[in-house]
Enzyme design. Structure first.
Site, PDB file in Angstrom:
ATOM      1  N   ARG A  34      19.096 -17.637 -73.513  1.00 20.84           N
ATOM      2  CA  ARG A  34      20.311 -17.181 -72.844  1.00 20.84           C
ATOM      3  C   ARG A  34      21.521 -17.132 -73.785  1.00 20.84           C
ATOM      4  O   ARG A  34      22.466 -16.395 -73.545  1.00 20.84           O
ATOM      5  CB  ARG A  34      20.641 -18.115 -71.665  1.00 20.84           C
ATOM      6  CG  ARG A  34      19.665 -18.039 -70.499  1.00 20.84           C
ATOM      7  CD  ARG A  34      19.901 -16.783 -69.667  1.00 20.84           C
ATOM      8  NE  ARG A  34      18.926 -16.631 -68.612  1.00 20.84           N
ATOM      9  CZ  ARG A  34      19.078 -17.108 -67.383  1.00 20.84           C
ATOM     10  NH1 ARG A  34      20.167 -17.774 -67.073  1.00 20.84           N
ATOM     11  NH2 ARG A  34      18.153 -16.900 -66.479  1.00 20.84           N
ATOM     12  N   ASP A 141      19.566 -14.104 -44.724  1.00 18.88           N
ATOM     13  CA  ASP A 141      20.584 -14.100 -45.768  1.00 18.88           C
ATOM     14  C   ASP A 141      21.909 -13.756 -45.107  1.00 18.88           C
ATOM     15  O   ASP A 141      21.950 -13.151 -44.029  1.00 18.88           O
ATOM     16  CB  ASP A 141      20.254 -13.080 -46.866  1.00 18.88           C
ATOM     17  CG  ASP A 141      20.981 -13.394 -48.166  1.00 18.88           C
ATOM     18  OD1 ASP A 141      20.422 -14.133 -48.984  1.00 18.88           O
ATOM     19  OD2 ASP A 141      22.122 -12.924 -48.345  1.00 18.88           O
TER      20      ASP A 141
END
Lengths: 278, 130
Positions: A34, A141
């Site tokens: 990352r 959600d």
């Protein structure tokens, strides 16, 4: 070139202080992958040199970029892999011994674009003890846009590259133009519904498994306590709750206990609290 | 650990080599399947992984995978196709020929690292002084 222990420790402490997300030992490769482009952009030959300068100068903007690089999660299939191994090797076989009606109810409480509920269903299909069983999946959600995406079952090439074994791709997806579509056999098992975890839940039948991963980290303590208490009320007394790696119930709602499941762990309602919900 | 990257595009070899180099691999390269076989035959220490493009001159990736699987002394090499070929039947053919994984171009560095994780090939040396 891999990240040195000193650099990993610095990044680990930084991310923990800024986000409450814990990078366990073994996540060095994640930090390396990352941060490598940030390091190169900043003109360093490797991540170690980049982190060394960061730890000395502590430039606030760069510190923020590092935290964001390590906490922004694109949704992967079988994200973090351990929970799905625990499902297949421990949780589903345990439930198979105690559910005479050969039916399991699962709730993916923050399903985003659908990778998590579909990954759970694929895992159920790979669990020999559940052959011929019915798995009812509720996927919720807050975002209607995410629910629409999840319901469509359509994923881009880049999305199916993320964590999905090739054998699973060809088994559970079919090409749809430039995208891939999840097989109707899987998508027909999922009921998608909009739900705000901060509000009282609508009436729901009890769940044997609840996935509530990487959600609680966004709430304050009182909200976390309220959500965990209400989740207990919709869980089967012997149900299994999955949280994210950086989340725990300890000190938040002690009616839950953490128990080992495979190489991972899940949360179950403590024996003395089960009578309250059954 | 060593990886052999088999791709006729020098740019693609460089991209894959950089990702895998950052993940701790020592990188070998070949521009087509035949050259890759020559590289393997010249090695005393075989690579753990080969990343193989499909469409290449001289010998294509599927033929290379088939040839590697035919030779018992190369059985330990993990094979991953890295290709723009994205039809289901292509993936099935590659897996049937002996590829262990399949990564479709274009891909991100994270996707490549996740494939290594699936294959159990994340470097065991992580955390050691670099």
């Amino acid at each position: 070139m891999t990240i040195s222990p000193d650099a990993f420790t610095f990044v680990r402490e930084l991310v923990r202080a800024e986000s409450a997300i814990v990078l366990d030992p073994g996540k060095e490769y994640l930090v390396q992958s990352r941060l490598v482009s940030l390091a190169r952009t900043a003109g360093h030959r490797d991540v170690d040199a980049f982190v060394r300068e960061l730890s000395t100068r502590r430039n606030p903007a760069t510190l923020r970029l590092v935290v964001e690089a390590l906490t922004t999660n694109e949704t992967s299939w079988f994200r973090d892999s351990d929970p799905f191994t625990a499902l297949r090797e421990s949780v589903f076989p345990t439930l198979a011994e105690t559910r005479p009606h050969r039916q399991i109810r699962v709730w993916a409480a923050a399903c985003s674009s659908g990778q998590e509920p579909y990954s759970i269903l694929m895992t159920a299909q790979d669990t020999p003890e559940l052959t011929g069983w019915k798995v009812d999946m509720l996927a919720t959600d807050l975002s209607q846009e995410m629910l629409d995406r999840a319901r469509s079952g359509l994923y881009s090439q880049l999305e199916v590259n993320r964590g999905l074994p090739a054998t699973t791709l060809v088994r559970h997806f079919e090409r749809a133009g430039l995208s891939w579509r999840i097989s109707p056999a899987l998508s027909s098992q999922v009921q998608f519904r909009q739900l705000n975890l901060m509000r009282p839940f609508p009436p729901m039948e009890r769940f044997d498994v609840v996935f509530l991963r990487n959600v609680l980290i966004y709430f304050d303590l009182a909200t976390k306590q309220d959500i965990l208490r209400r989740v207990r009320q919709v869980m089967a007394p012997d149900g299994h709750l999955f949280l994210g790696a950086a989340e725990m119930t300890m000190g938040v709602d002690d009616a839950w206990e953490r128990v080992p499941a495979g190489s991972s762990s899940v949360y179950r309602i403590r024996e003395e609290h089960r009578s309250c919900v059954s | 650990m060593r990886v052999l990257i088999v791709d006729d595009s020098r740019a693609m070899r460089r991209i894959i080599g950089r990702i895998l180099g950052d993940a701790g691999f020592e990188v070998l390269e070949a521009g087509d399947g035949q050259e890759a076989i020559d590289v393997l035959e010249a090695q005393t220490q075989l690579p753990t992984l080969a990343c193989v493009d499909w469409n290449m001159p001289v010998m294509d990736g599927l033929t290379f995978v088939t040839e590697v699987r035919r030779r018992p002394e190369w059985r330990a090499i993990t094979l991953m196709m890295v290709t723009t070929e994205s039809e289901s039947d292509r993936i099935v053919r590659a897996l049937a020929a002996g590829a262990h994984e399949y990564l479709i171009k274009p891909f991100t560095a994270d996707a490549m690292v996740e494939k290594l994780d699936l294959l159990g090939l994340l470097p065991v040396s992580v955390g050691e002084p670099s």
